[in-house]
Each structure stands twice: as C-alpha cells, then as structure tokens.
Design a protein around this motif. Structure first.
Motif, PDB file in Angstrom:
ATOM      1  N   GLY A  59       0.905  -1.198  -0.027  1.00 58.72           N
ATOM      2  CA  GLY A  59      -0.103   0.107  -0.075  1.00 58.72           C
ATOM      3  C   GLY A  59       0.810   1.297   0.021  1.00 58.72           C
ATOM      4  O   GLY A  59       1.816   1.283   0.691  1.00 58.72           O
ATOM      5  N   GLN A  60       0.507   2.257  -0.920  1.00 58.00           N
ATOM      6  CA  GLN A  60       1.239   3.438  -0.943  1.00 58.00           C
ATOM      7  C   GLN A  60       0.488   4.496  -0.415  1.00 58.00           C
ATOM      8  O   GLN A  60      -0.892   4.831  -0.831  1.00 58.00           O
ATOM      9  CB  GLN A  60       1.548   3.631  -2.228  1.00 58.00           C
ATOM     10  CG  GLN A  60       2.669   2.743  -3.131  1.00 58.00           C
ATOM     11  CD  GLN A  60       3.929   2.829  -2.490  1.00 58.00           C
ATOM     12  OE1 GLN A  60       4.747   3.802  -2.395  1.00 58.00           O
ATOM     13  NE2 GLN A  60       4.392   1.532  -1.684  1.00 58.00           N
ATOM     14  N   ILE A  61       1.267   5.303   0.487  1.00 63.54           N
ATOM     15  CA  ILE A  61       0.563   6.558   0.915  1.00 63.54           C
ATOM     16  C   ILE A  61       1.564   7.673   0.307  1.00 63.54           C
ATOM     17  O   ILE A  61       2.060   7.450  -0.558  1.00 63.54           O
ATOM     18  CB  ILE A  61       0.628   6.769   2.486  1.00 63.54           C
ATOM     19  CG1 ILE A  61       1.959   6.666   2.957  1.00 63.54           C
ATOM     20  CG2 ILE A  61      -0.143   5.574   3.193  1.00 63.54           C
ATOM     21  CD1 ILE A  61       2.068   7.007   4.660  1.00 63.54           C
ATOM     22  N   GLN A  78      -2.440  14.238  -2.623  1.00 62.90           N
ATOM     23  CA  GLN A  78      -2.294  12.991  -1.820  1.00 62.90           C
ATOM     24  C   GLN A  78      -2.535  11.970  -3.105  1.00 62.90           C
ATOM     25  O   GLN A  78      -1.433  11.141  -3.049  1.00 62.90           O
ATOM     26  CB  GLN A  78      -2.935  12.701  -0.598  1.00 62.90           C
ATOM     27  CG  GLN A  78      -2.242  13.565   0.598  1.00 62.90           C
ATOM     28  CD  GLN A  78      -2.442  13.145   1.822  1.00 62.90           C
ATOM     29  OE1 GLN A  78      -3.028  12.002   2.078  1.00 62.90           O
ATOM     30  NE2 GLN A  78      -2.434  13.704   2.770  1.00 62.90           N
ATOM     31  N   THR A  79      -3.655  11.905  -3.580  1.00 62.38           N
ATOM     32  CA  THR A  79      -3.812  10.766  -4.507  1.00 62.38           C
ATOM     33  C   THR A  79      -2.872  10.827  -5.441  1.00 62.38           C
ATOM     34  O   THR A  79      -2.535   9.835  -6.126  1.00 62.38           O
ATOM     35  CB  THR A  79      -5.364  11.039  -5.214  1.00 62.38           C
ATOM     36  OG1 THR A  79      -6.410  10.945  -3.974  1.00 62.38           O
ATOM     37  CG2 THR A  79      -5.609   9.941  -6.148  1.00 62.38           C
ATOM     38  N   VAL A  82       0.318   9.291  -4.533  1.00 60.33           N
ATOM     39  CA  VAL A  82       0.067   7.843  -4.270  1.00 60.33           C
ATOM     40  C   VAL A  82       0.230   7.385  -5.641  1.00 60.33           C
ATOM     41  O   VAL A  82       1.116   6.304  -5.914  1.00 60.33           O
ATOM     42  CB  VAL A  82      -0.996   7.769  -3.437  1.00 60.33           C
ATOM     43  CG1 VAL A  82      -1.640   6.072  -3.751  1.00 60.33           C
ATOM     44  CG2 VAL A  82      -1.089   7.916  -2.213  1.00 60.33           C
ATOM     45  N   TYR A 106      -8.117   2.513   0.326  1.00 56.06           N
ATOM     46  CA  TYR A 106      -8.376   3.158   1.611  1.00 56.06           C
ATOM     47  C   TYR A 106      -8.402   4.580   1.609  1.00 56.06           C
ATOM     48  O   TYR A 106      -7.516   5.284   1.373  1.00 56.06           O
ATOM     49  CB  TYR A 106      -7.332   2.494   2.472  1.00 56.06           C
ATOM     50  CG  TYR A 106      -7.289   1.053   2.322  1.00 56.06           C
ATOM     51  CD1 TYR A 106      -7.986   0.242   3.269  1.00 56.06           C
ATOM     52  CD2 TYR A 106      -6.116   0.473   1.790  1.00 56.06           C
ATOM     53  CE1 TYR A 106      -8.014  -1.309   2.971  1.00 56.06           C
ATOM     54  CE2 TYR A 106      -5.982  -1.019   1.765  1.00 56.06           C
ATOM     55  CZ  TYR A 106      -6.992  -1.866   2.544  1.00 56.06           C
ATOM     56  OH  TYR A 106      -6.674  -3.085   2.386  1.00 56.06           O
ATOM     57  N   ARG A 108      -9.372   7.702   4.198  1.00 52.98           N
ATOM     58  CA  ARG A 108      -9.923   8.172   5.461  1.00 52.98           C
ATOM     59  C   ARG A 108     -11.117   8.810   5.654  1.00 52.98           C
ATOM     60  O   ARG A 108     -11.737   8.270   6.564  1.00 52.98           O
ATOM     61  CB  ARG A 108      -8.783   9.397   6.142  1.00 52.98           C
ATOM     62  CG  ARG A 108      -9.149   9.793   7.422  1.00 52.98           C
ATOM     63  CD  ARG A 108      -8.082  10.936   7.744  1.00 52.98           C
ATOM     64  NE  ARG A 108      -6.753  10.402   7.910  1.00 52.98           N
ATOM     65  CZ  ARG A 108      -6.401   9.751   9.157  1.00 52.98           C
ATOM     66  NH1 ARG A 108      -7.192   9.795  10.172  1.00 52.98           N
ATOM     67  NH2 ARG A 108      -5.136   9.353   9.300  1.00 52.98           N
ATOM     68  N   LEU A 139      -5.266   5.569   8.861  1.00 55.94           N
ATOM     69  CA  LEU A 139      -4.071   5.197   7.988  1.00 55.94           C
ATOM     70  C   LEU A 139      -2.925   5.819   8.480  1.00 55.94           C
ATOM     71  O   LEU A 139      -2.835   6.621   9.316  1.00 55.94           O
ATOM     72  CB  LEU A 139      -4.298   5.838   6.503  1.00 55.94           C
ATOM     73  CG  LEU A 139      -5.688   5.516   5.740  1.00 55.94           C
ATOM     74  CD1 LEU A 139      -5.677   6.147   4.519  1.00 55.94           C
ATOM     75  CD2 LEU A 139      -5.360   3.960   5.295  1.00 55.94           C
ATOM     76  N   ALA A 143      -2.353   9.788   6.581  1.00 56.54           N
ATOM     77  CA  ALA A 143      -2.637   9.888   5.302  1.00 56.54           C
ATOM     78  C   ALA A 143      -4.002  10.043   4.998  1.00 56.54           C
ATOM     79  O   ALA A 143      -4.781   9.500   6.007  1.00 56.54           O
ATOM     80  CB  ALA A 143      -1.939   8.725   4.607  1.00 56.54           C
ATOM     81  N   GLU A 146      -4.673   5.683   0.873  1.00 55.24           N
ATOM     82  CA  GLU A 146      -3.640   4.234   0.592  1.00 55.24           C
ATOM     83  C   GLU A 146      -4.207   3.632  -0.499  1.00 55.24           C
ATOM     84  O   GLU A 146      -5.087   3.261  -0.549  1.00 55.24           O
ATOM     85  CB  GLU A 146      -3.405   3.763   1.972  1.00 55.24           C
ATOM     86  CG  GLU A 146      -2.299   2.583   1.605  1.00 55.24           C
ATOM     87  CD  GLU A 146      -1.825   1.995   3.190  1.00 55.24           C
ATOM     88  OE1 GLU A 146      -1.255   0.923   2.992  1.00 55.24           O
ATOM     89  OE2 GLU A 146      -2.478   2.370   4.028  1.00 55.24           O
ATOM     90  N   ALA A 148      -2.949  -0.129  -2.991  1.00 58.39           N
ATOM     91  CA  ALA A 148      -2.300  -0.895  -3.353  1.00 58.39           C
ATOM     92  C   ALA A 148      -2.620  -1.674  -4.619  1.00 58.39           C
ATOM     93  O   ALA A 148      -3.954  -1.636  -4.932  1.00 58.39           O
ATOM     94  CB  ALA A 148      -2.354  -2.036  -2.319  1.00 58.39           C
TER      95      ALA A 148
END
Length: 157
Positions: A59-61, A78-79, A82, A106, A108, A139, A143, A146, A148
């Motif tokens: 999973g990447q944040i 943030q997206t 990611v 995922y 928040r 997260l 974050a 997230e 993956a």
C-alpha cells in the motif's frame, strides 16, 4: 474402463494446469522513485508464473520519495502522489498501468471519493482494473488515502 480413462484424463489435465501455473521464485521490487519501505515489508513482490508474472504492491501513501515528506493535506494532491509512487513501482517491475488488474483503495473519509476518483482515473485508460474502496479508516502518518495494486503481465512470445 471408461471411468479409468476419464480419471486418467482428469489427472493429466490437472498436472498440465499445475505445471503451467507453477510459481517461480519471488522477486522483491526496489526503486528509489517510490518511498522506501519503513517497516518489515517491501515496495512490491513479483511472482513468476508459467505464462507471465504478477506484481503485488505494498500500500502506498502520499510520501514524496525525494523529500520523504507527506504531500499536502488535500485529497487531490495526496492521490496524485500515491499514484506516482505506484507508477514508479510498476515501472521497476517492467509493467505499466494497463497491466493492473486489481486495486484496493483506503480512504480516511469516504466523502473524498469523488475527488479521489477524478485524479485516480487519469492514471488508467481503457483497460480499467477491478477496484474495491474502503472508507473511514485510520491510515499511517495521518494519510488521507492509501492504494495497493495487483498487476499481471504475460511473457513475451
């Protein structure tokens, strides 16, 4: 006699399937273009199968791999970070976004879904992966998102 033939045929068929799907060794993906793993995990794992290879990403944040800092506290920014991190992991695995078959997201706040989706959609063309989205989760590093992926690429013939 027919039962024996059918049973033997099924056995041969199952052996064929098993041999064509035999997993080779797994390969750890490491790239400086995505954030380093900060715990007992890797950025991704490649599993070679008889007819291609599969990538399972961590999973990447929204951590910028250059600065090591989280992107601004806005879902769009943030997206985008990611997805850049995931593209870097795909590239290190000799894959592209078109090879992604499944995505787990995922958020928040599920209320961020629409804005997330606008940015996310820019990273995929006609070959859209399956996706599941889970909202309302706490997260790492506070974050907002997230993601993956699981990707598959056929061997070149």
């Amino acid at each position: 006699m027919k039962r024996v033939t059918i049973i033997l045929g099924l056995l041969v068929f199952s052996l064929f399937l098993t041999n064509s799907l035999v997993f080779g060794e797994n390969i750890t993906v490491v790239t400086g273009d995505a954030p380093k793993a900060v715990g007992p995990y890797s950025q991704g794992k490649i599993i070679e199968v008889g007819y291609g290879k599969m990538l399972f990403s961590a999973g990447q944040i929204a951590i910028d791999p250059i600065t090591g800092k989280m992107a601004d506290n806005k879902i769009a920014l943030q997206t985008d970070q990611v997805m850049k991190n995931l593209v870097a992991i795909l590239k290190a695995a000799d894959m592209r976004s078109k090879d992604v078959v499944s995505v787990t997201v995922y958020l928040r706040r599920l209320s961020d879904f629409k804005e997330f989706n606008l940015i996310y959609g820019k990273y995929f063309s006609n070959n859209l992966p399956a996706r599941q989205t889970i909202g309302g989760v706490d997260l790492p590093a506070k974050a907002l998102v997230e993601v993956a992926v699981v990707a598959f690429k056929k061997n070149q013939q």
